[in-house]
Design a protein around this motif. Structure first.
Motif, mmCIF file in Angstrom:
data_model
loop_
_atom_site.group_PDB
_atom_site.id
_atom_site.type_symbol
_atom_site.label_atom_id
_atom_site.label_comp_id
_atom_site.label_asym_id
_atom_site.label_seq_id
_atom_site.Cartn_x
_atom_site.Cartn_y
_atom_site.Cartn_z
ATOM 1 N N LYS A 1 -10.659 47.562 36.883
ATOM 2 C CA LYS A 1 -11.037 48.295 37.617
ATOM 3 C C LYS A 1 -10.560 49.781 36.162
ATOM 4 O O LYS A 1 -11.508 51.298 36.642
ATOM 5 C CB LYS A 1 -9.731 48.795 38.453
ATOM 6 C CG LYS A 1 -10.154 47.700 39.805
ATOM 7 C CD LYS A 1 -9.311 48.116 40.668
ATOM 8 C CE LYS A 1 -9.738 47.497 42.179
ATOM 9 N NZ LYS A 1 -10.157 46.889 42.764
ATOM 10 N N GLY B 1 -10.163 42.257 47.703
ATOM 11 C CA GLY B 1 -9.925 44.121 48.256
ATOM 12 C C GLY B 1 -8.389 43.862 49.149
ATOM 13 O O GLY B 1 -8.772 44.862 50.088
ATOM 14 N N GLU C 1 -5.398 56.373 41.055
ATOM 15 C CA GLU C 1 -6.252 58.020 41.834
ATOM 16 C C GLU C 1 -5.484 58.395 43.132
ATOM 17 O O GLU C 1 -5.250 58.154 43.447
ATOM 18 C CB GLU C 1 -7.412 56.794 42.366
ATOM 19 C CG GLU C 1 -8.373 56.009 41.211
ATOM 20 C CD GLU C 1 -9.312 54.840 41.666
ATOM 21 O OE1 GLU C 1 -9.837 54.338 40.914
ATOM 22 O OE2 GLU C 1 -9.962 55.475 42.846
ATOM 23 N N LYS D 1 -12.413 47.595 56.861
ATOM 24 C CA LYS D 1 -11.756 46.686 56.196
ATOM 25 C C LYS D 1 -10.552 46.450 56.576
ATOM 26 O O LYS D 1 -9.817 45.725 56.855
ATOM 27 C CB LYS D 1 -11.110 47.760 55.264
ATOM 28 C CG LYS D 1 -12.423 47.781 53.969
ATOM 29 C CD LYS D 1 -11.956 46.927 52.934
ATOM 30 C CE LYS D 1 -12.731 47.405 51.232
ATOM 31 N NZ LYS D 1 -13.296 46.012 51.304
ATOM 32 N N ILE E 1 -15.488 54.165 45.212
ATOM 33 C CA ILE E 1 -14.409 53.719 45.288
ATOM 34 C C ILE E 1 -14.041 52.774 44.445
ATOM 35 O O ILE E 1 -13.631 52.244 43.576
ATOM 36 C CB ILE E 1 -14.131 53.233 46.205
ATOM 37 C CG1 ILE E 1 -13.901 54.676 47.221
ATOM 38 C CG2 ILE E 1 -13.183 52.350 46.950
ATOM 39 C CD1 ILE E 1 -13.857 54.600 48.575
HETATM 40 P P1 AMP Z 1 -10.908 48.622 46.656
HETATM 41 O O1 AMP Z 1 -10.049 47.163 46.906
HETATM 42 O O2 AMP Z 1 -10.783 48.829 45.307
HETATM 43 O O3 AMP Z 1 -12.412 47.713 47.418
HETATM 44 O O4 AMP Z 1 -10.138 49.236 47.587
HETATM 45 C C1 AMP Z 1 -10.105 49.165 48.928
HETATM 46 C C2 AMP Z 1 -9.827 50.281 50.202
HETATM 47 O O5 AMP Z 1 -8.930 51.240 49.925
HETATM 48 C C3 AMP Z 1 -11.281 50.999 50.414
HETATM 49 O O6 AMP Z 1 -12.263 49.966 51.010
HETATM 50 C C4 AMP Z 1 -11.112 52.506 50.397
HETATM 51 O O7 AMP Z 1 -10.709 51.978 52.007
HETATM 52 C C5 AMP Z 1 -9.290 51.676 49.826
HETATM 53 N N1 AMP Z 1 -9.878 53.049 48.172
HETATM 54 C C6 AMP Z 1 -9.703 52.952 47.270
HETATM 55 N N2 AMP Z 1 -9.882 53.594 46.575
HETATM 56 C C7 AMP Z 1 -8.977 54.319 47.296
HETATM 57 C C8 AMP Z 1 -8.808 56.510 47.518
HETATM 58 N N3 AMP Z 1 -9.497 56.718 45.707
HETATM 59 N N4 AMP Z 1 -8.868 57.277 48.159
HETATM 60 C C9 AMP Z 1 -9.349 56.873 49.022
HETATM 61 N N5 AMP Z 1 -9.089 55.217 49.778
HETATM 62 C C10 AMP Z 1 -9.191 54.326 48.529
#
Ligand code: AMP
Ligand code: GLY
Length: 430
Positions: A107, A155, A184, A213, A284
């Protein structure tokens, strides 16, 4: 001429990939997975039952079977370098090399790449090597943050302040991670997925999809790999404008161009997870593969031969005008073990009711002497197709509610109530 194609992976997404490939009757299909997926098994000439990260075994199998092309479903084998190895052995792949897959697997790399190349849609972020530094930053920061481990977590590794955790909980979570943390700004909006085929230069977008999710109805409970997803007949979403859609594709195009420029060309499927905010789509994350469940929505609609798409993406001649998706709505509902994701009850028998005309995709499920039983991850999925979302939802829901056993699913995916909530939320923000 018969094409021999190897699919790496054994979940619902890979069942959808295999089924799409099998629509071309000139193919002979092979697959690698840790445990036999009954749906994939039925469509393949032969399976290799092996961990998907065992590169040596996979490449030996591919050579022995004289495989023409491989397509990689999950992220773990990409991170392990399966594409680098297969291509070195002369087997072209639909999927990025290990270096290009860092767009998903690291990331910090992803954010730094976006920043360096001035790509739009990058939230404010900071990368920390130690928990102490991250905690210090958080304590001096007024707004809500997203806390993410740098590497892969299926995830389930993200904690959002104000959503999953409070300030204290975020600090505890950072300490439990220990090192390599991204913080972030918390993005507010509605999420959507844009997947595209890419040959390293050209992108061919697929219909937009919205995943769910959270484990429980009304978006409650812990994050999962995805409980289900839907898409609309016009391939957009009612809370995403055409302009938003264009921006999202532009961001993905810039990311692919940046990877090219950096000497690590990106070929395969690029998955953009976006938050549609008041100011437009923000990234994201990127994934280096199809989404699961999102693959089941788009591949159930794909009218073009997937084998041809793989060939054109490998020789660099992908073109948008040659890829077609049916203009229908789709609703995908995952059946999961009771207790999923935190304490899933595995090894429980399930029985299916009549499910036609829904499509059935097998995921993490075992079949022994005709009996299906749950494992610890998502079990099976149903996809309904319809002229309208409600038609598709009804088909998927009827199939899902016919399953008996210690399993559950989200009834609200693709429902009018949930859709209205999304539309109202977006209106409120804009
Ligand atoms: P990821 O593993 O990066 O896909 O994140 C899992 C979930 O966390 C995403 O589908 C979003 O619902 C939430 N998420 C991740 N990053 C952010 C962010 N910067 N702001 C708000 N929600 C986030
Ligand atoms: N459905 C989210 C993912 O595949 O990462």
């Amino acid at each position: 001429m018969t094409m021999k194609i190897l699919v790496v992976g054994g979940g619902g997404r890979e069942h959808a990939i295999t089924r799409a490939l099998s629509r071309n009757t000139e193919t002979e299909l092979y697959a690698v997975m840790a445990r036999a997926n009954p749906g994939i098994s039925e469509l393949c000439r032969e399976l290799l039952l092996e961990k998907e990260t065992r590169i040596d075994a996979i490449s030996a199998f591919a050579l022995k079977k004289s495989i023409d092309y491989a397509i990689i479903g999950p992220e773990a084998p990409l991170e392990a370098g399966v594409v680098d190895r297969l291509e070195a052995e002369g087997v072209p792949c639909m999927g990025p090399t290990r270096a290009a897959a860092r767009l998903e697997t690291d990331k910090a790399f992803c954010r730094e790449m976006m920043e360096r190349h001035g790509i739009a849609g990058c939230p404010r972020y900071r990368v920390f090597r130690t928990a102490d530094e991250a905690v210090r930053f958080l304590e001096g920061h007024a707004g809500d943050l997203a806390v993410k481990p740098i590497g892969l977590t299926g995830g389930k590794g993200v904690r959002i302040m104000g959503e999953h955790v409070d300030r204290r909980g975020a600090v505890d979570y950072i300490r439990s991670l220990g090192s390599d943390i991204v913080l972030e700004e918390r993005l507010i909006g509605e999420e959507f997925t844009l997947q595209a085929f890419t040959d390293g230069t050209h992108l061919v977008p697929m219909p937009l999809v919205q995943d769910h999710k959270r484990a429980y109805e009304g978006d409650e409970g812990p994050n999962t790999g995805g409980m289900g997803s839907y898409s609309m007949p016009d391939h957009g979403l009612p809370f995403i404008t055409e302009n938003d859609q264009r921006s999202a594709l532009g961001i993905m195009q810039s990311a692919v161009a940046a990877m090219n420029e950096a000497g690590t060309p990106y070929r395969g499927i690029l998955y953009g997870q976006f938050m549609n905010t008041r100011d437009g789509p923000m990234v994201i994350e990127f994934n280096a593969r199809f989404g699961d469940p999102e693959a089941m929505n788009v591949l159930s609609l794909l009218e073009t031969d997937l084998v041809g798409i793989i060939e054109r993406s490998i020789d660099g001649t992908l073109s948008r005008s040659r890829v077609r998706f049916a203009e229908k709505a789709t609703v995908c509902k995952y059946i999961v073990p009771e207790g999923y994701p935190d304490s899933p009850v595995a090894g429980q028998p399930i029985s299916l009711g009549p499910y036609d005309p829904a499509l059935l995709y097998y995921a993490n499920v075992e079949e022994r002497e005709g009996i299906l039983s749950t494992q610890s991850s998502r079990t099976i999925a149903f996809v309904g197709l319809g002229r309208t979302l409600s038609e598709a939802e009804e088909i998927a829901e009827l199939a899902a509610s016919g399953v008996k056993g210690r399993v559950r699913h989200r009834r609200d995916i693709g429902s009018a109530t949930l859709l209205k909530k999304r539309i109202d939320h977006m209106k409120e923000l804009r």
